[in-house]
Design a protein around this motif. Sequence first.
Motif, mmCIF file in Angstrom:
data_model
loop_
_atom_site.group_PDB
_atom_site.id
_atom_site.type_symbol
_atom_site.label_atom_id
_atom_site.label_comp_id
_atom_site.label_asym_id
_atom_site.label_seq_id
_atom_site.Cartn_x
_atom_site.Cartn_y
_atom_site.Cartn_z
ATOM 1 N N LEU A 151 0.861 -1.186 0.000
ATOM 2 C CA LEU A 151 0.000 0.000 0.000
ATOM 3 C C LEU A 151 0.902 1.242 0.000
ATOM 4 O O LEU A 151 1.754 1.402 0.876
ATOM 5 C CB LEU A 151 -0.882 -0.009 1.247
ATOM 6 C CG LEU A 151 -1.780 1.221 1.435
ATOM 7 C CD1 LEU A 151 -2.869 1.286 0.373
ATOM 8 C CD2 LEU A 151 -2.440 1.205 2.824
ATOM 9 N N ILE A 152 0.704 2.098 -1.008
ATOM 10 C CA ILE A 152 1.497 3.328 -1.125
ATOM 11 C C ILE A 152 0.564 4.519 -0.922
ATOM 12 O O ILE A 152 -0.563 4.514 -1.429
ATOM 13 C CB ILE A 152 2.150 3.412 -2.527
ATOM 14 C CG1 ILE A 152 3.040 2.187 -2.781
ATOM 15 C CG2 ILE A 152 2.952 4.696 -2.696
ATOM 16 C CD1 ILE A 152 3.536 2.056 -4.222
ATOM 17 N N TYR A 153 1.027 5.514 -0.187
ATOM 18 C CA TYR A 153 0.177 6.701 -0.018
ATOM 19 C C TYR A 153 0.924 7.972 -0.413
ATOM 20 O O TYR A 153 2.151 8.035 -0.377
ATOM 21 C CB TYR A 153 -0.374 6.805 1.408
ATOM 22 C CG TYR A 153 0.663 6.942 2.493
ATOM 23 C CD1 TYR A 153 1.221 5.802 3.085
ATOM 24 C CD2 TYR A 153 1.085 8.197 2.948
ATOM 25 C CE1 TYR A 153 2.176 5.915 4.078
ATOM 26 C CE2 TYR A 153 2.036 8.322 3.946
ATOM 27 C CZ TYR A 153 2.580 7.174 4.509
ATOM 28 O OH TYR A 153 3.524 7.297 5.490
ATOM 29 N N ASN A 154 0.140 8.951 -0.797
ATOM 30 C CA ASN A 154 0.647 10.255 -1.226
ATOM 31 C C ASN A 154 0.677 11.153 0.017
ATOM 32 O O ASN A 154 -0.355 11.684 0.438
ATOM 33 C CB ASN A 154 -0.325 10.781 -2.296
ATOM 34 C CG ASN A 154 0.018 12.155 -2.805
ATOM 35 O OD1 ASN A 154 0.760 12.907 -2.177
ATOM 36 N ND2 ASN A 154 -0.550 12.498 -3.945
ATOM 37 N N GLU A 155 1.846 11.269 0.619
ATOM 38 C CA GLU A 155 1.941 11.955 1.909
ATOM 39 C C GLU A 155 1.504 13.428 1.856
ATOM 40 O O GLU A 155 0.715 13.861 2.706
ATOM 41 C CB GLU A 155 3.354 11.844 2.473
ATOM 42 C CG GLU A 155 3.432 12.346 3.910
ATOM 43 C CD GLU A 155 4.790 12.064 4.535
ATOM 44 O OE1 GLU A 155 5.801 12.456 3.929
ATOM 45 O OE2 GLU A 155 4.811 11.457 5.614
ATOM 46 N N PRO A 156 1.983 14.210 0.868
ATOM 47 C CA PRO A 156 1.555 15.621 0.847
ATOM 48 C C PRO A 156 0.038 15.776 0.757
ATOM 49 O O PRO A 156 -0.528 16.672 1.385
ATOM 50 C CB PRO A 156 2.235 16.177 -0.406
ATOM 51 C CG PRO A 156 3.383 15.277 -0.674
ATOM 52 C CD PRO A 156 2.958 13.938 -0.192
ATOM 53 N N ARG A 281 10.848 4.026 -8.417
ATOM 54 C CA ARG A 281 10.796 5.055 -9.461
ATOM 55 C C ARG A 281 9.835 6.184 -9.091
ATOM 56 O O ARG A 281 9.958 7.307 -9.547
ATOM 57 C CB ARG A 281 10.360 4.412 -10.766
ATOM 58 C CG ARG A 281 10.752 5.239 -11.952
ATOM 59 C CD ARG A 281 10.806 4.375 -13.190
ATOM 60 N NE ARG A 281 10.751 5.201 -14.377
ATOM 61 C CZ ARG A 281 10.459 4.743 -15.577
ATOM 62 N NH1 ARG A 281 10.189 3.483 -15.741
ATOM 63 N NH2 ARG A 281 10.430 5.545 -16.619
ATOM 64 N N MET A 282 8.881 5.847 -8.240
ATOM 65 C CA MET A 282 7.888 6.833 -7.818
ATOM 66 C C MET A 282 8.475 7.790 -6.787
ATOM 67 O O MET A 282 8.187 8.980 -6.792
ATOM 68 C CB MET A 282 6.720 6.058 -7.185
ATOM 69 C CG MET A 282 5.393 6.730 -7.183
ATOM 70 S SD MET A 282 4.198 5.588 -6.459
ATOM 71 C CE MET A 282 3.962 4.402 -7.762
ATOM 72 N N ALA A 283 9.311 7.248 -5.892
ATOM 73 C CA ALA A 283 9.677 8.035 -4.706
ATOM 74 C C ALA A 283 11.146 8.390 -4.586
ATOM 75 O O ALA A 283 11.519 9.200 -3.736
ATOM 76 C CB ALA A 283 9.249 7.258 -3.456
ATOM 77 N N GLY A 294 11.330 11.992 -4.131
ATOM 78 C CA GLY A 294 11.823 12.527 -2.860
ATOM 79 C C GLY A 294 10.984 12.031 -1.695
ATOM 80 O O GLY A 294 10.701 12.772 -0.753
ATOM 81 N N LYS A 295 10.564 10.785 -1.799
ATOM 82 C CA LYS A 295 9.815 10.095 -0.737
ATOM 83 C C LYS A 295 8.505 10.786 -0.359
ATOM 84 O O LYS A 295 8.079 10.736 0.790
ATOM 85 C CB LYS A 295 10.704 9.895 0.498
ATOM 86 C CG LYS A 295 11.799 8.864 0.258
ATOM 87 C CD LYS A 295 12.736 8.740 1.417
ATOM 88 C CE LYS A 295 12.297 7.698 2.402
ATOM 89 N NZ LYS A 295 13.330 7.429 3.418
#
Lengths: 439, 318
Positions: A151-156, A281-283, A294-295
């Motif tokens: 599970l990946i989340y978009n922190e901002p 590649r995403m982070a 940039g994580k």
Amino acid sequence: MGTWSRREFLTTGAAAGLGVALGPGAPGSRAGAAARKIKFAGWAYNPQLVAENAKYFSQKYGIEVDYGPLPWPGYQETMETRFFGGEVVDVMYAFHPYRERWYRNGMIRSLEGFPGVDEYKKMMYPANLDNLTASDGKLVGLPYYTGFYILIYNEPMLQQAGLKPATSWEEVLAQCVELKRKGLSQFPYLPNWNRGGTGIAQQFMADCFSEGEYLWDADHNPTFEDGGVAAQKVLERWRDAYKNELVPAEILTKTSSVDAARLMWTGRIAYHTTHNYYLKRMAEPGSKDSLLAGKKAKMALNPGKTGITYSFTEQYVMSTKAANPESAWKLIAFLGGKLDNDFYVQRKWSMIEGLNAPYRDLYKDPQVKEALTQWCDPDIMEKQHEKSRGITTFKAPWYSEYDAKVAGLLQEIVRGDKTVGAGLKEMARLAKKLKKESA
Amino acid sequence: MKGVAAVVVRPGRVATRAAIRGERLSDTCFALFLVWPALAAIFLVVVLPLLYSLYLSFAEVNLVRRTVRFTGLKNYALVFTDEMYGDSLGRTAYFVAAFVVETTLVGLGMALVLNQGFPGRPLLRSLLLIPWSLSRIVVGVLWEGILSSQFGVLNGILANLGLIDTYIPFYKHGFGALNALVVVYMWNQAPFAALLFLAALQAIPRQLYLAAQVDRANAWQQFRHITLPHLRPALLLVLILATVNGFLMIDLIFILTYGGPGNATTTLSWLGFQTAFRHFKFGIGAAILYTLTLICLGLTLAYIRLLYRSDGPAAGAV
């Protein structure tokens, strides 16, 4: 330039033909060359790196490697056709749903008995070892890499909405509803429902496993026909998400997981579930493709009752026709193991492409740990790896066909073309039919 | 001249019928000698694979074990009782019909425009061929970028013009996805149809239009009674090519939809391809694709009958 008479032309042509026939390609010289040369093929993923590795191996061990990358679309068919045509490819990649078919039909051989096999078995995670073992209990491959759904989340985006990463699937959906209501995202949720070979069918397993639903019994019979432990619940949740337009409909026509991941790169999506290696590649810092570089994209442990996820292992296998099995094994051990006490290739894949190795020791490797830190939390990655499992049903000869066909069925359930109950029954019926046909 | 036994075959030389026959036979042998390599190549790369694939459609094939077992009509029975086949056939029929109509009309429209004299016409004629000359993989990737509901150019333009508030998911509904495929394929193929129509248009004698103008025929009457009959051979060719291409198209499906959403863009060619090359059921895959071949053949014959049922300026030209 002078002219040739017909006689000169014919005699020169015949001489050239004879030269070719008796040259290095002639049958008599092939046996000697085969002992020194290993033919190696795989689908084209960073073929430059593979070629570099092969070159390093040749220089270090004095065994020439003839490496040939093939396009991923049609890889299985090409390899079978080449085998059918009598061509010997000593070592090759195997895509796990087709691996058993190759083994049962005599295209690839067991690796039992080669030096170091028992040590490799001890070093691996049990789920990965099971993936690499055929239905007769014999090891038939060493790992190229292992992948598992995360599970990946978009922190901002979550921070902007004042939200913390969800710890249950219900919370994921509730947060997505809120993000949509606030206008922060039109489609905040992106499960990997693509139609390709590593999409919706695998995502279904990952979500089911996280709720304690393992779908198949030991005899490869479906256990989800009447809703199972959580299959019905998972599909109803998916349907709600789709119906409430939390998921971009486009995902249903995406042809691969990388196409799906590209949607996440736009930064417009809050949650994405997919293979772990797409996170790199995403982070990773400086990634030009992703707005979440940039994580800003982070990994959370799988929600659900068990938090377990689905994992698979792609592998290096050896042809039954390998002319020099000892050399071929050496190459396999170099690529997928710890030849001369060094995980040379496995480490490189982890560091350069984010492809995890199924060996526990590599998480402790300082170089690997440092590389992982660039794009993820290595501890969370390791924990999720621990909490992953595969299925043994993929070793049934009919499974690859089921896997391909069920993708369309699952999408029909999600879109509401079929009810969840009817869809699950149809999936079970398909499995039983294929099993019966192959018996 | 009937009954005359001697014919002049070369200046200054008289030959009997027997001599002519001998010379003709020799010519025929010589011609066969010259063309046999080409005939052999055609036999090897066209006829033989066709016969072999036809045989496979009556057989069960295991590629890895190299076994081919004759099973009679079993594959066809399986195909015709498969629900997926019926659904795919319906979708294929719609796809081909929509594609043929769109390609023909758009191609004809483009040809009619380019047949007129206006500044920049040569440039426009060259540009016209670009979509057709692109590889279909490139076409697919290009249109993916245009139609995407997340980052698509078309949605971006519509949003910037204030025509939409939220991006349109063109592939959300199965029927919409099928129509999107029709449009993309038409975009790729219509220029070739336009080229064929344009060639036919330029072969129509100008005097016919001048005579029609003297008779005070209006533009529609000129089109109906002069242009259209002369376009018949080109129209037949366009219809046949569009139909066959429509039935066989899989590359755009591969790039744009992969048969989804659900199975909403699974046509017979895609089903046959998947069955043969993803499920490794070559016999059943071949059976599916042979039914497609028979449908194409039937439709081609129907076009010929329809367009050549009466004598016209172009009857027998194909």
